[in-house]
Design a protein around this motif. Sequence first.
Motif, PDB file in Angstrom:
ATOM      1  N   THR A   1      -2.410  -6.666   7.985  1.00 40.68           N
ATOM      2  CA  THR A   1      -1.915  -5.313   7.713  1.00 40.68           C
ATOM      3  C   THR A   1      -1.955  -4.460   8.972  1.00 40.68           C
ATOM      4  OG1 THR A   1      -4.139  -4.601   7.032  1.00 40.68           O
ATOM      5  CG2 THR A   1      -2.642  -5.393   5.307  1.00 40.68           C
TER       6      THR A   1
ATOM      7  N   SER B   1      -1.331  -0.120   9.797  1.00 38.66           N
ATOM      8  CA  SER B   1      -1.041   1.188   9.213  1.00 38.66           C
ATOM      9  C   SER B   1       0.301   1.706   9.717  1.00 38.66           C
ATOM     10  CB  SER B   1      -2.147   2.188   9.555  1.00 38.66           C
ATOM     11  OG  SER B   1      -2.126   2.503  10.941  1.00 38.66           O
TER      12      SER B   1
ATOM     13  N   SER C   1       0.862  -1.176   0.000  1.00 38.65           N
ATOM     14  CA  SER C   1       0.000   0.000   0.000  1.00 38.65           C
ATOM     15  C   SER C   1       0.893   1.219   0.000  1.00 38.65           C
ATOM     16  CB  SER C   1      -0.895   0.000   1.247  1.00 38.65           C
ATOM     17  OG  SER C   1      -1.692   1.157   1.274  1.00 38.65           O
TER      18      SER C   1
ATOM     19  N   THR D   1       2.370   3.466   3.317  1.00 33.86           N
ATOM     20  CA  THR D   1       1.359   3.878   4.294  1.00 33.86           C
ATOM     21  C   THR D   1       0.811   2.689   5.063  1.00 33.86           C
ATOM     22  OG1 THR D   1      -0.437   3.682   2.676  1.00 33.86           O
ATOM     23  CG2 THR D   1       0.661   5.818   2.846  1.00 33.86           C
ATOM     24  N   MET D   2       1.200   1.493   4.663  1.00 31.73           N
ATOM     25  CA  MET D   2       0.698   0.274   5.295  1.00 31.73           C
ATOM     26  C   MET D   2       1.799  -0.786   5.291  1.00 31.73           C
ATOM     27  SD  MET D   2      -2.397  -0.567   6.538  1.00 31.73           S
ATOM     28  CE  MET D   2      -3.558   0.299   5.475  1.00 31.73           C
TER      29      MET D   2
END
Length: 322
Positions: free
Chosen positions: A98, A100, A6, A17-18
């Motif tokens: 995942t 963040s 991501s 961002t991830m």
Amino acid sequence: MAGSRSTEWNGNHSSVTMFVLIGLSDEKELQLILFPIFLGFYLVTFIWNMGLILLIKMDSHLHTPMYFFLSFLSFIDICYSSCISPRMISDFLKIVKTISFNACVTQYFVAAWMGFTECCLLSAMAYDWYVAIGSPLQYSVIMAPGLCGKMVAGAYLGGFLCSLSQTVSCFHLYYCGPNIIQHFFCDFPQIVSLSCSNPFISQITVLLVSIFIGFGSLLIILLSYCFIAASILKISAGKGIAKAFNTCASHLTVVTLYYGTAFSVYLHPKSSDSIKQDKVLSVFYVIIIPMLNPLIYSLRNKEVKAALKRLIKRARGLPHLE
């Protein structure tokens, strides 16, 4: 793996961002087995540590420097376990694990804060044992409530500043991919290896902090136990020697487990073959030890057992002797 990245485009570059956590295992059947096991570990950790905090708070016989420090050690273990275990447990039920970027930063910061604070607190407890055994007549004067409060505040402040410096040095780096963390939580070695920029400053920062807090607190503990040993050798009575050794046995056990596993995780040479080893050692370091600490301090502790009996009698409305 196109679906595992991501990114956010920024001009001609991209920034992650991830992150994707590999977790303990990628076998679905094994993850379903591990889910109730680690959920049980976390619940036991929370209940045992919170129970010890409440017991110390409610029983006036335990309002001493030793148990004052122990209650904060239990609080650290709760926070340390809570910043890692819930997400790891929930990840057992996910196909793609995942996290963040901001959540990863927060998890790392809190875990490092609690880890450094525990190092400082263990050294403060070692000094407390030294004063109790080496200067028993002056103990209440030396280990006054004001000093104990300052030692705990210093431990938390020192842990906070060291964690902040490590977190800033790690996450100010440029991450453009890949974004797969070979672990079940956000930890420095696995994160910094993903950086697209030079991690030299970050690695130097981590080294300096580790020397200052990790080895510094261990040095204080070793010196305290050297003085404790010297004081014990001056005791002529056999029962006195046995009691003195028994008094600091729990703390010495916790120190050995904590520093032994920490050094095993962060000081051995890194290689592709060490990934599984790191995960196993980290499980013991961040999950098992916080669960064992209250048990270690309670099993052979007559004062804690007596306080628990008094609490049970009060709950039942039975009279008890002070």
